[in-house]
Design a protein around this motif. Structure first.
Motif, PDB file in Angstrom:
ATOM      1  N   VAL A 275       0.863  -1.179   0.000  1.00  0.00           N
ATOM      2  CA  VAL A 275       0.000   0.000   0.000  1.00  0.00           C
ATOM      3  C   VAL A 275       0.905   1.236   0.000  1.00  0.00           C
ATOM      4  O   VAL A 275       2.107   1.152   0.258  1.00  0.00           O
ATOM      5  N   ASN A 276       0.306   2.387  -0.268  1.00  0.00           N
ATOM      6  CA  ASN A 276       1.058   3.631  -0.211  1.00  0.00           C
ATOM      7  C   ASN A 276       1.005   4.222   1.187  1.00  0.00           C
ATOM      8  O   ASN A 276      -0.073   4.532   1.693  1.00  0.00           O
ATOM      9  N   ASP A 277       2.166   4.348   1.790  1.00  0.00           N
ATOM     10  CA  ASP A 277       2.298   5.037   3.063  1.00  0.00           C
ATOM     11  C   ASP A 277       1.992   6.521   2.850  1.00  0.00           C
ATOM     12  O   ASP A 277       2.215   7.060   1.762  1.00  0.00           O
ATOM     13  N   GLU A 308       7.069  -1.015  -4.943  1.00  0.00           N
ATOM     14  CA  GLU A 308       5.613  -1.115  -4.893  1.00  0.00           C
ATOM     15  C   GLU A 308       4.988   0.071  -4.166  1.00  0.00           C
ATOM     16  O   GLU A 308       3.782   0.161  -4.058  1.00  0.00           O
ATOM     17  N   ASN A 309       5.814   0.976  -3.637  1.00  0.00           N
ATOM     18  CA  ASN A 309       5.310   2.222  -3.070  1.00  0.00           C
ATOM     19  C   ASN A 309       5.214   3.234  -4.200  1.00  0.00           C
ATOM     20  O   ASN A 309       6.098   4.070  -4.398  1.00  0.00           O
ATOM     21  N   ASP A 310       4.138   3.142  -4.960  1.00  0.00           N
ATOM     22  CA  ASP A 310       4.013   3.876  -6.225  1.00  0.00           C
ATOM     23  C   ASP A 310       3.404   5.268  -6.062  1.00  0.00           C
ATOM     24  O   ASP A 310       3.106   5.921  -7.057  1.00  0.00           O
ATOM     25  N   GLY A 311       3.212   5.723  -4.816  1.00  0.00           N
ATOM     26  CA  GLY A 311       2.454   6.949  -4.606  1.00  0.00           C
ATOM     27  C   GLY A 311       3.234   8.240  -4.746  1.00  0.00           C
ATOM     28  O   GLY A 311       2.634   9.314  -4.694  1.00  0.00           O
ATOM     29  N   TYR A 312       4.545   8.168  -4.931  1.00  0.00           N
ATOM     30  CA  TYR A 312       5.345   9.400  -4.944  1.00  0.00           C
ATOM     31  C   TYR A 312       4.886  10.359  -6.037  1.00  0.00           C
ATOM     32  O   TYR A 312       4.755   9.994  -7.202  1.00  0.00           O
ATOM     33  N   LEU A 346      -6.728   7.798  -2.443  1.00  0.00           N
ATOM     34  CA  LEU A 346      -7.108   7.272  -1.135  1.00  0.00           C
ATOM     35  C   LEU A 346      -7.187   5.745  -1.168  1.00  0.00           C
ATOM     36  O   LEU A 346      -6.722   5.063  -0.234  1.00  0.00           O
ATOM     37  N   LEU A 347      -7.743   5.186  -2.234  1.00  0.00           N
ATOM     38  CA  LEU A 347      -7.823   3.725  -2.370  1.00  0.00           C
ATOM     39  C   LEU A 347      -6.430   3.099  -2.437  1.00  0.00           C
ATOM     40  O   LEU A 347      -6.223   1.977  -1.962  1.00  0.00           O
ATOM     41  N   SER A 348      -5.468   3.821  -3.029  1.00  0.00           N
ATOM     42  CA  SER A 348      -4.117   3.276  -3.166  1.00  0.00           C
ATOM     43  C   SER A 348      -3.420   3.114  -1.820  1.00  0.00           C
ATOM     44  O   SER A 348      -2.373   2.476  -1.733  1.00  0.00           O
ATOM     45  N   MET A 349      -3.995   3.683  -0.763  1.00  0.00           N
ATOM     46  CA  MET A 349      -3.403   3.584   0.567  1.00  0.00           C
ATOM     47  C   MET A 349      -3.828   2.316   1.298  1.00  0.00           C
ATOM     48  O   MET A 349      -3.414   2.094   2.449  1.00  0.00           O
ATOM     49  N   GLY A 350      -4.652   1.500   0.632  1.00  0.00           N
ATOM     50  CA  GLY A 350      -4.984   0.200   1.192  1.00  0.00           C
ATOM     51  C   GLY A 350      -6.095   0.218   2.214  1.00  0.00           C
ATOM     52  O   GLY A 350      -6.781   1.221   2.399  1.00  0.00           O
ATOM     53  N   PRO A 351      -6.299  -0.905   2.920  1.00  0.00           N
ATOM     54  CA  PRO A 351      -7.434  -1.024   3.842  1.00  0.00           C
ATOM     55  C   PRO A 351      -7.277  -0.229   5.143  1.00  0.00           C
ATOM     56  O   PRO A 351      -8.268   0.110   5.773  1.00  0.00           O
ATOM     57  N   THR A 352      -6.041   0.043   5.563  1.00  0.00           N
ATOM     58  CA  THR A 352      -5.815   0.852   6.762  1.00  0.00           C
ATOM     59  C   THR A 352      -4.690   1.841   6.495  1.00  0.00           C
ATOM     60  O   THR A 352      -3.827   1.615   5.643  1.00  0.00           O
TER      61      THR A 352
END
Length: 444
Positions: A275-277, A308-312, A346-352
């Motif tokens: 997930v994205n931190d 896999e931390n693709d959020g940058y 927001l979805l890319s940040m996973g379930p929690t």
């Protein structure tokens, strides 16, 4: 006998300059790999060799009388369904024949180069369709080629860095719903063909593409309300043709997926790890030139792998998107795109929520999708493929609106150029990019 004159295809100087720019950027990425295309490859060892094997499998299976959707050479002796594995069956069918004469590394590298150029050109065409001027669209096309999601996934995953496939599908789909094509049946077949191509390239991307397309359609209906049919005059024949073509072409793969041998049970990977931190969106990982010792130490604390931390996106791009949202807020379609960007991010940040490597108990929207078929094994961080694409479109279009309305043309052009240069600098990868030599055993 009179000489035969072949028709010439004129290439405009502007188009040639654009292609040269994109090719030069690709050469900087590849670096020494260009001189060893048959022996070296872009990325780190491991998955790339597996994808080289996948590229040669389809035609090998047909020649040997085997099922191209299943192999016992993986997960032996039980075997593995290649519709459940990341097998790029479409690219294997299109390019696998060339491995009779070319090494797997060469085919892999050439496919990377082709995807880079196509992604840049498709991004440019997409922006031109939105009314963006030529030089600005060309610069935006370069950003589509080097979007952060692509930079991360280039290390390992061919089925994910093939961004030209979803970009091509998006371009054709938007053209089909924004204007009435002269031949709706043929156009629908083109859409269906590209949708099937995406399914046979990556089932995961096909599933998340459908999810994001549904989210975008919902927000568009909300923002446009009764004006939807005026803005998007969709042809019923086009829709029917697209659905039928997709169903027919996807049927063999779906049968192999649901009823074929080698189907795994349960989730393939834990969604919680990939997930994205929250810090991912601001702090670069080691694949970007802008990284330093502090950012690397922080990114190593994230769950999962840093590729896999693709959020940058970086502070510059985030500020760009915020200013673009303010500039374009009065446009309903822009608001719909912005809502889609925010929800997908927001979805890319996973379930929690993950915060600097700490897994908090705060539940996020992805937790509602964990049991949905085809999405249950998708990795949330990879949704940034769509967030990156939407961000570029919004940002570049906002610059176009600014250029149109500004009375100080010189300062407006300088500001636009500086914005694009700053974002490109923060997204620029380590160059030459990470590359590896093909082991002798794999090459044989």
């Amino acid at each position: 006998m009179s000489a035969v004159t072949l028709p010439s295809i004129p290439i405009k100087p502007a188009g040639l300059l654009k292609i040269t720019l994109y090719a030069a950027a690709a050469m900087l990425w590849l670096g020494p790999v260009l001189g060893h295309l048959s022996e070296w490859y872009i990325g780190w060892p491991g998955d790339p060799q597996q994808f080289m094997w996948y590229l040669g499998w389809f035609w090998h299976a047909l020649a040997a009388g085997e099922n191209p959707f299943f192999t016992r050479q993986l997960n032996a002796p039980i075997g593995q369904s290649l519709m459940w594995n990341t097998s790029v069956l479409a690219e294997s069918a299109l390019l696998g024949w060339s491995m009779r004469w070319l090494p797997g590394a060469a085919v892999y590298n050439l496919l990377w180069i082709a995807n880079w150029l196509c992604a840049c050109l498709l991004g440019d065409a997409l922006l031109r369709d939105l009314g963006v001027r030529r030089w600005l669209a060309a610069a935006g096309g370069l950003l589509y080629g080097m979007m952060p999601y692509f930079t991360s996934q280039t290390l390992f995953h061919l089925h994910l860095w093939l961004t030209s496939v979803p970009l091509g599908l998006t371009l054709v789909l938007l053209r089909g719903i924004r204007q009435r094509p002269r031949h709706p049946w043929r156009y629908g077949m083109a859409i269906g063909g590209l949708a099937a191509l995406q399914m046979y390239t990556s089932l995961e991307v096909a599933a998340t593409y459908a999810l994001v397309a549904g989210i975008a359609a919902l927000f568009t209906l909300i923002t446009l309300q009764s004006r939807v049919r005026d803005v998007f005059p969709v042809s019923g024949r086009l829709v029917l043709s697209a659905i039928l073509t997709t169903a027919i072409l996807a049927l063999p793969g779906l049968v192999a997926l649901m009823h074929g041998p080698g189907r795994p049970a349960g989730k393939l990977l834990p969604a919680q790890a990939y997930v994205n931190d929250l810090f991912t969106f601001f702090v670069p990982t080691p694949v970007y030139a802008l990284h330093n010792a502090w950012s690397t130490a922080l990114s190593l604390a994230y769950t999962g792998n840093f590729w896999e931390n693709d959020g940058y996106l970086g502070p510059a791009a985030l500020l760009w998107i915020a200013l673009a949202a303010i500039r374009l807020w009065r446009l309903p379609c822009a608001r719909a795109a912005l809502y889609t960007f925010l929800l997908v991010t927001l979805l890319s940040m996973g379930p929690t929520l993950h915060f600097a490597g700490w897994v908090t108990p705060l539940r996020l929207p992805w937790s509602l999708l964990e049991g949905v078929p085809f999405l249950e094994s998708a990795l949330p961080s990879r949704l940034m493929l769509y967030a990156d694409g939407i961000a570029i479109a919004l940002g570049v279009f906002a610059l176009e609106v600014h250029l149109r309305k500004s009375r100080r043309r010189t300062s407006a052009h300088l500001l636009s150029f500086a914005t694009l240069a700053l974002v490109a600098a923060t997204w620029w990868p380590v160059t030459p990019y990470y590359h590896s030599a093909t082991p002798d055993a794999a090459r044989a």
